[in-house]
Design an enzyme around this catalytic site. Structure first.
Site, PDB file in Angstrom:
ATOM      1  CG  HIS A 124       1.861  -0.986  -2.095  1.00 58.66           C
ATOM      2  ND1 HIS A 124       1.136   0.031  -1.819  1.00 58.66           N
ATOM      3  CD2 HIS A 124       2.939  -0.937  -1.293  1.00 58.66           C
ATOM      4  CE1 HIS A 124       1.739   0.827  -0.881  1.00 58.66           C
ATOM      5  NE2 HIS A 124       2.886  -0.013  -0.369  1.00 58.66           N
ATOM      6  CG  ASP A 178       1.044   1.024   7.333  1.00 55.36           C
ATOM      7  OD1 ASP A 178       2.182   0.885   7.591  1.00 55.36           O
ATOM      8  OD2 ASP A 178       0.955   1.825   6.284  1.00 55.36           O
ATOM      9  NE  ARG A 217       8.762  -0.567   8.852  1.00 53.54           N
ATOM     10  CZ  ARG A 217       8.209  -0.538   7.540  1.00 53.54           C
ATOM     11  NH1 ARG A 217       6.944  -0.559   7.353  1.00 53.54           N
ATOM     12  NH2 ARG A 217       9.136  -1.027   6.711  1.00 53.54           N
ATOM     13  CB  SER A 264       3.799  -1.615   6.165  1.00 56.06           C
ATOM     14  OG  SER A 264       3.848  -0.326   5.341  1.00 56.06           O
ATOM     15  CE  LYS A 283       0.525   1.413   2.695  1.00 58.08           C
ATOM     16  NZ  LYS A 283       1.594   1.312   3.801  1.00 58.08           N
TER      17      LYS A 283
HETATM   18  N1  URA Z   1       5.475   0.388   1.093  1.00 63.64           N
HETATM   19  C1  URA Z   1       4.793   0.311   2.340  1.00 63.64           C
HETATM   20  O1  URA Z   1       3.763   0.629   2.508  1.00 63.64           O
HETATM   21  N2  URA Z   1       5.436  -0.259   3.485  1.00 63.64           N
HETATM   22  C2  URA Z   1       6.646  -0.479   3.434  1.00 63.64           C
HETATM   23  O2  URA Z   1       6.903  -0.863   4.654  1.00 63.64           O
HETATM   24  C3  URA Z   1       7.257  -0.698   2.376  1.00 63.64           C
HETATM   25  C4  URA Z   1       6.921  -0.278   1.110  1.00 63.64           C
END
Ligand code: URA
Length: 441
Positions: A82, A161, A168, A183, A187
């Site tokens: 990620h 989220d 956000r 966040s 996930k």
């Molecule tokens: N990726 C995400 O899923 N969330 C964030 O806040 C920043 C990058």
């Protein structure tokens, strides 16, 4: 519990209890917390921060807002990657099929555009029919049969989220360590991965612009991930210029296809060397984390082979097809939507590209229609920028630096003026930033 009391408590700098965080997140779900209250709470967190205990509680609460997928019946090591967000960062599109081609199972829950940064889900949706909302059964079947799937948050999986992310995006509350940790990790915990490589972007196009801040974010992410038993490492990579040669949804899909199909960029006036390098490095780290190779060198070799022999390209096509995407868009990328007006920004003088204001470049793509200014906006997949020159390139007056794909009614003079403010040319060549900056174990 009264949401406004929780907002006030955070606003005044006090630590929230797990119960208060849970009740706020739960209220978001059942309608007891309005979106405007969530915005105020996020801004209070932005200014006051959160302790490690609050950050862990936020992550857990967000995770528990939906289902946690169990992938234990799918054989093979499950490792994901990620990114914390950048401009032109299309790594996931190439890396998911590449890591799957190397033998990993890659369960990837990605995000949409966030602030000035692009989002993997928006990019994939440039492909006609591509579905990021899969049922759990479809997601697991695709992972089992193909080895990778890229999905988004839904009403069943991390809905908290989904909601907070969209708020956000448009309320100036993105660049905040506890919110990023909650966040990302909610996930990653929900999608069912065992291992995780975090690509923490650092530089003038990242949410964390200094190495110190990026290391703090990496450490906060690793701290919470390890607490949950996830095998996690972070790589800090450079974001002082857009990654690869494009920024904008369709253009980034085209660049990804080119790298998957040919292992390089075919046009002599464009280069995706940095994109390839970051992708291979992250793939090697994922393979190492999944226990499929002994070290990075072996991992990189395997990744290079699977890119060169077409396996990753084949898996990408299978994944797109399994997720409802139109293969014609992939096999004939010129059928992807592209904005009608091409505007050229040419070098006004001789010299070297010495600075790219990358956040501003991301914001420009957003302004052109490639991102959202409010959460209800629909995005135009066809707009974007092609970078013919990157940091360190020498230019002569009149050399093509950027081609912008813009809407029919875009003002070319304004666009060129905006690009000329964001891309600096100097008389001397400045040292290039290191691409792989650091690794945090
Ligand atoms: N990726 C995400 O899923 N969330 C964030 O806040 C920043 C990058």
């Amino acid at each position: 519990m009264n949401p406004s009391e929780i907002i006030q408590k955070k606003r005044d700098g006090h630590e929230l209890s797990t119960h208060e965080i849970d009740s706020f997140i739960h209220g978001l779900q059942n309608g007891n917390v309005a979106d405007y209250q969530a915005s105020a709470w996020l801004m209070a967190i932005y200014f006051q921060g959160m302790s490690p205990a609050e950050t862990a509680a936020l992550t857990e609460s967000m995770l528990n807002s939906g289902k946690r997928i169990d992938l234990s019946d799918i054989p093979g090591p499950k490792v994901d990657k990620h990114s914390t967000g950048g401009v032109g960062d299309k790594v996931s599109l190439i890396l998911a099929p590449l890591a799957a081609a190397c033998g990993l199972v890659v369960p990837m829950m990605a995000g949409r555009g966030l602030g000035h940064s692009g989002g993997t889900l928006d990019k994939l949706e440039a492909i006609s029919g591509f579905r990021v909302n899969l049922s759990e059964a479809e997601y697991k079947r695709i992972l089992k049969e193909i080895g990778c799937a890229i999905i988004g948050q839904s009403k069943d999986i991390v809905p908290a989220d989904k909601k907070l992310y969209a708020i956000r995006d448009v309320t100036g509350t993105v660049e905040c360590i506890p919110l990023i940790v909650g966040s990302i990790l909610s996930k990653k915990l929900a999608e069912g991965t065992e291992g995780l490589i975090l690509d923490v972007k650092v530089g003038n196009g990242a949410f964390m612009q200094t190495k110190t801040q990026a290391r703090q974010l990496a450490q906060a992410l690793i701290r919470v991930a390890r607490k949950t038993g996830m095998n996690c490492r972070a790589v800090l990579t450079d974001m002082n210029q857009p990654l690869g040669y494009s920024a904008g949804n369709s253009l980034e899909v085209i660049e990804s296809i080119e790298l998957l199909q040919y292992g390089k960029c075919k046009r002599p006036d464009l280069s995706c060397t940095d994109l390839k390098e970051v992708t291979l490095h992250l793939c090697a780290r994922m393979l190492e984390t999944g226990g499929l190779v002994k070290n990075l060198t072996e991992g990189r070799k395997r990744a290079q082979e699977k890119l060169a022999d077409g396996t990753a390209w084949k898996i990408f096509q299978e994944m797109v097809s399994a997720q409802g995407g139109d293969l014609k868009n992939i096999l004939e990328p010129e059928t992807l939507p592209l904005a009608p007006q091409k505007i050229e920004f040419r070098a006004p003088k001789r010299g070297f590209i010495s600075k790219m204001e990358t956040t501003g470049i991301g914001q420009l793509v957003l302004e052109m229609g490639g991102g959202r200014k409010k959460s209800s906006d629909t995005i135009d997949h066809g707009v974007g920028l092609l970078f013919h020159k990157k940091l360190g390139a020498s230019v002569r007056p009149g050399d093509l630096v950027v081609t912008a794909y813009a809407k029919e009614d875009a003002n070319s003079e304004e666009l060129i003026a905006s690009l000329s403010q964001k891309i600096s040319i100097s008389q001397t060549r400045k040292p290039l930033p290191k691409l792989i900056v650091d690794t945090i174990e």
